[in-house]
Write a protein that holds these residues in place. Structure first.
Motif, short mmCIF file in Angstrom:
data_model
loop_
_atom_site.label_atom_id
_atom_site.label_comp_id
_atom_site.label_asym_id
_atom_site.label_seq_id
_atom_site.Cartn_x
_atom_site.Cartn_y
_atom_site.Cartn_z
N PHE A 82 38.86 12.03 70.30
CA PHE A 82 39.66 13.17 69.83
C PHE A 82 38.93 14.48 70.14
N ARG A 132 41.25 14.68 76.95
CA ARG A 132 42.40 15.27 76.25
C ARG A 132 43.72 15.17 77.01
N GLN A 163 44.13 26.71 74.35
CA GLN A 163 45.12 25.77 74.86
C GLN A 163 46.50 26.44 74.95
N PHE A 218 50.56 25.35 75.26
CA PHE A 218 51.41 24.18 75.01
C PHE A 218 52.67 24.27 75.86
N ILE A 240 58.93 25.02 74.32
CA ILE A 240 60.03 24.32 73.70
C ILE A 240 61.22 25.26 73.58
N ALA A 273 62.43 28.62 72.09
CA ALA A 273 61.35 29.48 71.60
C ALA A 273 60.43 29.90 72.75
N ARG A 310 53.80 28.83 73.35
CA ARG A 310 52.72 29.09 72.40
C ARG A 310 51.37 28.81 73.04
N PHE A 370 40.94 27.85 69.14
CA PHE A 370 40.39 27.22 67.92
C PHE A 370 39.01 26.61 68.16
N ASN A 379 39.66 21.03 63.49
CA ASN A 379 40.02 22.11 64.43
C ASN A 379 40.61 23.25 63.61
N LEU A 401 49.76 30.71 68.17
CA LEU A 401 49.98 29.95 66.93
C LEU A 401 48.65 29.71 66.26
N VAL A 439 46.37 27.07 63.77
CA VAL A 439 46.35 25.65 63.46
C VAL A 439 45.13 25.28 62.62
N ALA A 477 60.51 31.16 65.49
CA ALA A 477 60.87 29.87 66.10
C ALA A 477 61.91 29.26 65.18
N GLU A 510 57.25 14.54 67.76
CA GLU A 510 55.96 14.62 68.46
C GLU A 510 54.76 14.08 67.68
N TYR A 511 54.72 14.26 66.36
CA TYR A 511 53.54 13.78 65.62
C TYR A 511 53.42 12.24 65.64
N PHE A 540 52.30 11.31 69.09
CA PHE A 540 50.88 11.63 69.29
C PHE A 540 49.98 10.57 68.66
#
Ligand code: 6CM
Length: 247
Positions: free
Chosen positions: A93, A99, A124, A126, A129, A132, A135, A139, A155, A173, A175, A212, A224-225, A228
């Motif tokens: 991770f 990654r 990073q 992304f 989407i 929107a 992003r 971090f 993170n 964004l 996080v 968004a 997505e979660y 992932f």
């Protein structure tokens, strides 16, 4: 002892000295400690956590939170994975080398600063989407051994004058993520790939940083979660299967 390159780069058993003299250390230490503690607290008795995905040993909960109409839903997931250790899970991770192989929402990753063997700063971008804006995020990422057989990666968003927010087409964004892992194996036995189980607690809170649509965002998270966590844990099992167990 002879170490392979891969073993040397596993998360260190103690905090790297170079991290403790860095200006970000007080913040990294405080937030990591808080996040790891919170990750292992259950969701059972707490009000407001709703189960939204369940598959095998994986359970995902969210709390619906909106601030000025923006979705900031905290997410918490639990999982159990056989045949890999907490240290291995956190290695894959944390380490940027892997990654792109498991992170499907990622467009581009840049290492902004190498603080120490156990702390990095990332930028990073992304995948966009619709409808929107795209992003990005900046971090720090820190991996540490916490209690017995327990490792965690935290993170958390930070700033850097060379990577100012909202200067490109991207909206920045924010996080806070924690992947906390604890291995268990039968008392009195030596840990092996056949008897080890790692419990995972993954917590994530994303502030989208700008407008968004709530419905779109919640639908993206819902899809997505789970994708992932299944993909990432499957990837680690696959990477480890022919390697000696690293505790
Ligand atoms: O924790 C995860 N990945 C880590 C390594 O990349 C890191 C990433 C954190 C960023 C999480 C942001 C997710 C947002 C992705 C969608 C883009 C949003 C656009 C909104 C517009 C509607 O901690 C795994 C993260 C898995 C996310 C599903």
């Amino acid at each position: 002892a002879v170490h392979t390159r891969d073993q040397i780069e596993l998360p260190p058993p103690a905090i790297d000295n170079r991290l403790t003299v860095h200006p970000l250390w007080p913040e990294i230490d405080r937030i990591s400690t808080e996040q790891i503690q919170a990750a292992f607290e259950g969701v059972g008795g707490e009000i407001g956590w709703q189960l939204f995905a369940e598959e095998g040993d994986m359970r995902m909960y969210r709390r619906e939170v909106e601030v000025d109409g923006m979705v900031m839903d905290p997410l918490k997931a639990m999982h159990k994975v056989r045949g890999v250790s907490a240290r291995e899970m956190c290695h894959y991770f944390f380490n940027p080398r892997y990654r792109y192989e498991w992170e499907t929402t990622l467009e581009q990753m840049t290492i902004v600063e190498e603080i120490s063997s156990d702390a990095l700063v990332f930028h990073q971008t992304f995948k966009r989407i619709w409808p929107a804006s795209q992003r990005d995020a900046l971090f720090w990422s820190h991996v540490r051994a916490s209690s017995e057989n327990t490792f965690a990666v935290t993170n958390h968003s930070t700033t850097n004058t060379e990577y100012p927010a909202n200067s490109s087409a991207c909206i920045r964004l924010f996080v806070t993520v924690c992947l906390a892992c604890r291995s268990t194996y039968p008392a009195g036995e030596q840990p092996t790939r056949d008897n080890i189980t790692t419990s995972i607690a993954y917590c994530s809170t994303v502030n989208p940083g700008g407008w968004a649509p709530a419905g779109v965002l919640r639908a993206v998270y819902k899809r997505e979660y789970p994708k992932f966590l299944k993909r990432f844990t499957g990837y680690v099992v696959d990477q480890c299967k022919d390697k000696p167990l690293a505790i």
